[in-house]
Scaffold this active site. Structure first.
Site, PDB file in Angstrom:
ATOM      1  CG  ASP A  19      -2.016   1.290   1.522  1.00 43.63           C
ATOM      2  OD1 ASP A  19      -2.055   1.567   0.731  1.00 43.63           O
ATOM      3  OD2 ASP A  19      -1.913   1.694   2.686  1.00 43.63           O
ATOM      4  CG  ASP A  21      -1.925   8.247   2.297  1.00 46.65           C
ATOM      5  OD1 ASP A  21      -1.087   8.638   2.781  1.00 46.65           O
ATOM      6  OD2 ASP A  21      -3.044   9.218   1.619  1.00 46.65           O
TER       7      ASP A  21
HETATM    8 MG   LIG Z   1      -2.815   2.917   3.265  1.00 49.20          MG
END
Ligand SMILES: [Mg+2]
EC number: 3.1.3.41
Length: 264
Positions: A19, A21
């Site tokens: 991932d 963010d």
């Molecule tokens: Mg995230």
């Protein structure tokens, strides 16, 4: 909950799906340990691919952002929910299929790049991502199309997004409005579904058992990783974790990517 990370428990890492963010950056700020770990993996020849539910940024936007942190990547290292949505539609629909798009310019571009026709007239599919210019009229067109037989698809189910001052509704919140009104279950493209993970794995060419899925959210990142059969690692640098016993637990919980042993 997950066991305490112990160096001997880790698989020999041959590839990484991650991932963005909350893992590599928070908002505009890089998470330095993560950037350095990915630089080390790059130097060691360990391939990685970033998967993001966010449909408002293109792969090129992600490349520019990570390059500004000193992490050299190309668009081959990024799988977005927008591009995955377009590919998913094309798996079952021919070029020229009519699609109604609610979302950011990056989602519209991904749909158009897949040779699909963007229109609000008799669409076969309604695809919804985060649209900060959502209106009642757009919702009306979507609901009406779905009631007339169009498939409803969402880039991601995220209900809340953090902002500098609090939260805003995510793509999933508006998707739920249309799904509720039309009484249908939408097809979800992003995490916790496995479509983006599978796209990333096919780029990496690595074995599932020796590929990590790294994320900061149990409901999306960790569920997607577990469903795809990857060793799933929760890093506590992003959204505060929610302890939901109905969800699959991560295999490891760490506070810095530097805790991952990359070689034995
Ligand atoms: Mg995230």
């Amino acid at each position: 909950m997950a066991k305490i990370a112990h160096a001997l428990d880790w698989p020999l890492v041959e590839g990484v799906v991650s991932d963005l963010d909350g893992v590599v950056y928070r908002g505009k700020a890089a998470i330095q340990d993560a950037v350095e770990t990915f630089q080390d993996w790059r130097a060691a020849g360990i391939p990685y691919c970033f998967v993001t539910n966010n449909s408002t940024h293109s792969a090129g936007d992600v490349v520019a952002k990570l390059n500004s942190f000193g992490l050299e990547i190309t668009e081959d290292n990024v799988v977005t929910s927008a591009v995955t949505a377009a590919q998913l539609i094309r798996q079952s629909h021919p070029a020229g299929t009519r699609i109604y798009v609610i979302g950011a310019p990056s989602l519209k571009k991904a749909i158009a790049d897949a040779e699909l026709e963007i229109t609000d007239e008799n669409p076969a599919v309604v695809i919804m991502g985060l649209d900060r210019e959502i209106t009642h009229e757009k919702l009306r067109i979507a609901v009406d199309a779905v009631l007339k037989g169009a498939q409803l698809m969402g880039t991601n189910p995220d209900l809340l997004l953090p902002t500098p001052t609090g939260f805003e509704p995510g793509a999933g919140a508006i998707l739920t409005a249309v799904a509720t009104a039309a009484r249908v279950k939408p097809i979800i493209v992003g995490k916790p579904e496995v479509h983006m993970i599978e796209a990333a794995l096919s780029r990496l060419g690595t074995d599932r058992a020796s590929t990590l899925m790294i994320g900061d959210q149990i409901p999306t990142d960790i569920q997607a990783g577990k469903r795809a059969g990857l060793c799933s690692v929760l890093v506590t640098t992003g959204v505060p974790p929610v302890n939901d016993p109905t969800l699959q637990a991560p295999d490891f919980v760490i506070s810095s990517l530097k805790q991952i042993p990359s070689a034995r």
